[in-house]
Motif scaffolding. Structure first.
Motif, PDB file in Angstrom:
ATOM      1  N   CYS A  96      43.075  40.093  43.773  1.00  0.00           N
ATOM      2  CA  CYS A  96      43.800  39.717  45.003  1.00  0.00           C
ATOM      3  C   CYS A  96      43.193  38.480  45.665  1.00  0.00           C
ATOM      4  N   CYS A 156      37.090  39.702  45.237  1.00  0.00           N
ATOM      5  CA  CYS A 156      37.923  40.313  44.193  1.00  0.00           C
ATOM      6  C   CYS A 156      38.648  39.228  43.402  1.00  0.00           C
ATOM      7  N   CYS A 208      42.446  47.059  43.992  1.00  0.00           N
ATOM      8  CA  CYS A 208      42.777  46.440  42.703  1.00  0.00           C
ATOM      9  C   CYS A 208      42.192  47.249  41.546  1.00  0.00           C
ATOM     10  N   CYS A 267      38.133  44.632  44.001  1.00  0.00           N
ATOM     11  CA  CYS A 267      38.054  45.457  45.214  1.00  0.00           C
ATOM     12  C   CYS A 267      38.576  46.862  44.871  1.00  0.00           C
TER      13      CYS A 267
HETATM   14 ZN   LIG Z   1      41.525  43.042  45.179  1.00  0.00          ZN
END
Ligand SMILES: [Zn+2]
Length: 198
Positions: free
Chosen positions: A150, A147, A182, A179
């Motif tokens: 994050c 991701c 997020c 992800c």
């Molecule tokens: Zn993420």
């Protein structure tokens, strides 16, 4: 000796390494001396070289790239050589559902069918015929980027950075890999997330 045909699907979000994995499998086939054809939808093949071209360019053996007009899978019979023992398909999400029938038949003919594509569109919906292809496959591999928000979790969706709402908007700069958490956070915040690379 006739080969046992199979279908292997490599699915994942953008930047997840699908084309790298496809090229790795093509390289294995070439080392084994098998003739390979790589099918790509013509419209996404236009312009700059795509990942798979660059990765295949260094490989030695009998392989060709076949751009399929408008991703029209109906015409695959005339485009695919009879002696291609390995048929690889990149960007399979852009082909119509005829691709499913063709893949099944190539397998029945004893060919190795390698399919790479986006599993979901930017709205978390199954993309094109990928869902059906994953159902009929002998093997499915999901690959994941990390991701970009994050920078910890596996990404799982291609988040669109632009405001366009069509399902197909080509161009890697228009997307980033997020992800689930997020993706939901960005969806709640609306368009405007800007990727900041380390
Ligand atoms: Zn993420």
């Amino acid at each position: 000796m006739p080969m046992a045909g199979f279908i292997k699907v490599i699915a994942g979000e953008m930047f997840s390494g699908k084309s790298t994995e496809l090229a790795r499998l093509v390289e294995r086939a070439l080392i084994a001396g098998l003739p390979v054809q790589v099918l790509v939808p013509a419209f996404s093949h236009r312009g700059s070289l795509r990942d798979v071209d660059e990765r295949l360019a260094r490989l030695v053996g009998r392989w060709t790239i076949v751009p399929v007009p408008d991703g029209a899978a109906e015409r695959l019979d005339e485009l695919v050589d009879r002696d291609a023992l390995v048929v690889a398909v990149d960007e399979a999400q852009f082909f119509d559902r005829h691709l499913v029938t063709h893949c099944r038949r190539w397998r029945a003919e004893g060919r190795q069918v390698l399919v790479a594509g986006l599993d979901m569109d930017y709205r978390e919906q199954p993309f094109g015929a990928m869902g059906d292809l994953m159902c009929i496959a002998n093997e499915v591999v999901k690959v994941h980027a990390v991701c970009t928000r994050c920078r910890q979790a596996d990404a799982f969706i291609s988040h669109r950075l632009s405001a366009e709402s069509a399902q197909v908007v080509v161009g890697e700069h228009n997307y980033t890999a997020l992800c689930g958490d997020c993706y939901r956070a960005e969806g709640a915040a609306g368009i405007g997330y800007t990727r900041s690379m380390p």
